[in-house]
Design an enzyme around this catalytic site. Structure first.
Site, short mmCIF file in Angstrom:
data_model
loop_
_atom_site.label_atom_id
_atom_site.label_comp_id
_atom_site.label_asym_id
_atom_site.label_seq_id
_atom_site.Cartn_x
_atom_site.Cartn_y
_atom_site.Cartn_z
N HIS A 104 0.82 -1.21 0.00
CA HIS A 104 0.00 0.00 0.00
C HIS A 104 0.85 1.26 0.00
O HIS A 104 0.51 2.24 -0.66
CB HIS A 104 -0.92 -0.01 1.22
CG HIS A 104 -1.96 1.05 1.19
ND1 HIS A 104 -3.04 1.01 0.33
CD2 HIS A 104 -2.11 2.19 1.91
CE1 HIS A 104 -3.79 2.07 0.52
NE2 HIS A 104 -3.25 2.81 1.48
N HIS B 66 -10.32 2.90 -0.83
CA HIS B 66 -10.50 2.50 0.57
C HIS B 66 -11.31 1.21 0.57
O HIS B 66 -12.33 1.08 1.26
CB HIS B 66 -11.17 3.60 1.39
CG HIS B 66 -10.42 3.92 2.65
ND1 HIS B 66 -11.02 4.16 3.85
CD2 HIS B 66 -9.08 4.00 2.89
CE1 HIS B 66 -10.10 4.40 4.78
NE2 HIS B 66 -8.92 4.31 4.22
#
Length: 742
Positions: free
Chosen positions: A44, A91
């Protein structure tokens, strides 16, 4: 003593990566350092599997003001000393666990990326994917995500002006929640996310630090954990406070726009919290830092240094203030009733040193922390693609003419085509009074405050096509987003993307990721829309099954005069309707990957082609015709094909349409084939006269090599007639608006 595998699993580091870390450090990391490296070396934050591929994307151009990855978002020069700042992020994993807070904090995070650059956010868009809407779990996720986006964005006072929602079985239980934000700024007042100047002070502003979000970057978003239980992972989801973020946004914008000389840099605390914000700012500024953790305001008692450094509590910003202006900056934030604490200083070294009560708890070399291993894997083409691509829709029986009207109604009611009014009516899209074209059309149009200029913005991406052919599907995603922007009269100028894929360690997933990026790159080169920012979200899968490969394209277009925009709605009766691009007769191959093929035959197979050179010429034709004042409206042909696009324009415009009674070739392909590079436009009816607008449109089309096909006319009678289809507009509207009560 070597760390055990459980500790490595907690921070998503492999044993080989840990051994490499020890080699580079020359020692074993302690617990705090391991947590910091695990986050910074996570997929990430570190883009281990994607960064080598992202270099394939074109990222420069005459309007581009920032280098990709160098700042929080991309900035595009729009003239007159102004710029647009834009970015899209995901998200996904938090939203699968806690849909409201996952989506809400996704909005909060992307908004902070924009005002961290010194820009004022003026629009939010989303791009959402869910499993079938009739599945209770997926409907729960859908409701929660939509409510979270609306709840947070509405409280911030930023309009949510556009987006897309797509439903398909591969997203069951694994939603994709992508949020895009657009802001405007004076170019000279842009801020950078860097820490420089020995002795300058690190200020932590906003919310107190709690235990929420720990391991969000390294745990949720950077691995596949088949044993994970959602209830156990819930603490890794952040909790948002949009009212606090509103104060933070206004205060940071005041700082950037009026007192830029007080600060060196500004950075939000997102993934990995203090760890990533401090280390990445130091990396960009070529500096080090000393942090005193006892000075970090805490919401909970007994927090360890590990928890403080990795907390992803929301609504926090890191301000690198010039040492002589610390009091000024602090006073500004206190006037906005925001807590501002000096938590460290910039040093001339290359290490971030973390102390608590005078005791050193971590020493992290910046160059090592920001240089994770990168993997250039050998992808393997998914085995099923050969069979899927070889499928010929022409082997299926053609649509019977007496079923054409019924099929149109069924397609209009399909979740991927039907009106999303139930979604966007929950969003305040008029706040700030800059929205000119609201949600529901091809793209949103906004006024650039203080000017007569406008911007068009759109998120798009047909993941079903990327699944069938990653390269072509990636190119089509860019082309369709650009086409939607062109349909407002805007010139496409830049892209921000969010690449949502499964586990990249699987050769078939890596193949789709690589080839989708290559397709995006080719389309961006051909259409002259550089990629200025973006995000990669991998490991999106459940039960070993990845989601559809889903690149989402956020497209920006510019209008010199915002008042001269186009809409998708037919403007009223008495207009001539013209098809630009591929004509009425279409090959069966255009049914490949279409809504019609899945709805009528239960197949996701085949693949339409795209000619990017034709796509570019089509854009030129529409923009030139619009510049000459020929066009009254424009609407892209996409999901559902020509018949659905015409029906949508009738529904939006509240008028009827009469087209040709006979259609050439296969009826299903002519009505519902999803041929690329087609736009429906209207021109005044009197342009049939010699030398009028239709003749000029044909001349422009001939010069550019773009077919121009008159289709029919709009009528005051509220009926739709095309080939064998005859239907009342009210019946079309009822089908189109029947689906979603979000």
């Amino acid at each position: 003593m070597p760390v055990d595998q459980a500790a490595l699993d907690a921070v998503a580091l492999s044993r080989d990566e840990y051994d490499l870390l020890v080699q580079r450090l020359g020692r074993e990391p302690n617990e705090v350092e391991l947590g910091m490296f695990g986050s910074l070396w996570s997929e990430h934050c570190g883009y281990k599997n994607s960064k080598p591929l992202l270099r394939l994307l074109p990222s420069s151009g005459p309007r581009v003001l920032t280098a990709v990855g160098a700042e929080n978002a991309g900035a595009i020069d729009i003239g007159d000393g102004r710029c647009v700042v834009m970015k899209v992020e995901s998200h996904n994993h938090p939203s699968a666990i806690e849909p409201y807070q996952g989506a809400a904090t996704g909005v909060g995070g992307i908004v902070r990326d924009i005002f961290a650059m010194g820009a004022y956010p003026i629009a939010i868009l989303d791009s959402l994917r869910f499993g079938p809407i009739d599945n209770p779990q997926d409907r729960y996720l859908f409701h929660g995500v939509v409510a979270g986006i609306g709840g947070y964005g509405n409280c911030l006072g930023i309009p949510t002006v556009g987006g897309e929602v797509f439903f398909a079985e591969p997203y069951a239980g694994t939603p994709l929640v992508n949020a895009m934000c657009v802001g405007v700024a004076e170019t000279a007042k842009l801020l950078s996310a860097r820490a420089q100047g020995e002795g300058n002070v690190l200020l932590l502003v906003g919310a107190d630090t709690g235990r929420d979000g720990i391991h969000g970057a390294s745990g949720l978003a950077s691995r596949t954990d088949p044993e994970a239980r959602f209830e156990e992972m819930r603490p890794a989801v952040q909790v948002g406070n949009p009212f606090l973020e509103k104060l933070l946004m206004e205060a940071c914008y005041e700082l950037a726009s009026q007192h830029r000389d007080w600060v060196v840099g500004l950075q939000d605390l997102g993934a990995a919290g203090l760890t990533s914000s401090v280390v990445e700012c130091c990396a960009k500024g070529g500096s080090g830092a000393i942090l005193d953790l006892e000075k970090v305001p805490r919401r909970e008692q007994g927090m360890t240094p590990y928890e403080v450094m990795l907390s992803e509590s929301q609504e926090r910003m890191l301000v690198i203030a010039k040492k002589e202006h610390v009091a000024d900056v602090t006073a500004l934030f206190e006037r906005w009733e925001l807590h501002c604490a000096a938590i460290g200083v910039v040093t001339s070294g290359n290490e971030v040193v973390v102390r608590e009560h005078g005791v050193e708890v971590a020493r992290v070399p910046v160059d090592i922390a920001t240089d994770p291993p990168q993997y250039r894997r050998q992808g393997v083409r998914p085995a099923e693609l050969a069979e899927l691509n070889a499928f010929d829709p022409g082997t299926l029986p053609d649509l019977a003419s007496d079923r054409a009207a019924e099929t149109l109604l069924r397609l209009l009611a399909r979740p991927n085509i039907a009106s999303k009014r139930g979604v966007f009516r929950q969003y305040d899209h008029q706040v700030l009074a800059n929205t000119v074209v609201p949600p529901g059309g091809d793209a949103a149009v906004l006024r650039v405050p203080g000017t007569g200029r406008g911007i068009a913005v759109k998120t798009d991406g047909n993941a079903r096509l990327v699944y069938l052919d990653p390269y072509t599907g990636g190119a089509i995603a860019v082309a369709e987003a650009a086409r939607n922007v062109v349909c407002t009269g805007a010139l496409p100028v830049a892209v921000t993307d969010c690449l949502n894929f499964g586990n990249p360690e699987r050769p078939d997933v890596y193949y789709t990721l690589e080839h989708a990026i290559r397709g995006i790159a080719e389309a961006c080169l051909q259409l002259e829309t550089p990629v200025v920012s973006g995000n990669v979200s991998l490991y999106n899968e459940a039960g070993g099954r990845p989601v559809y490969p889903t690149p989402v394209i956020g497209m920006l277009g510019l209008l010199d005069d915002v008042a001269r925009h186009l809409r998708a709605a037919f403007p009223g009766p008495g207009c001539q309707v013209v098809l630009l691009g591929a004509g009425l007769e279409q090959p069966a191959s255009t049914l490949g990957g279409s809504e019609y093929l899945e709805a009528e035959h239960g197949r996701v197979a085949g693949m339409p082609a795209i000619d990017l050179a034709l796509e570019k010429r089509l854009h030129q034709l529409v923009l030139q015709a619009h510049a000459e004042g020929l066009l009254l409206s424009a609407h892209d042909c996409s999901e559902g094909g020509l018949a659905v696009a015409l029906a949508e324009s009738c529904i939006l415009g509240g008028c009827g349409f009469v087209g040709p009674a006979e259609l050439p070739g296969r009826l299903d392909a002519a009505l519902f084939g999803e041929a690329q590079s087609r736009i429906i436009v209207t021109i005044p009816a009197d342009t049939y006269r010699q030398g009028g607008g239709l003749a000029r449109l044909r001349d422009l089309g001939a010069a550019l090599g773009v077919p121009v096909t008159p289709l029919g006319r709009t009528t005051p009678e509220p009926r739709f007639r095309l080939g064998p289809i005859e239907a009342e507009i009210d019946a079309l509207r009822a089908a189109y608006e029947s689906l979603i009560d979000a």
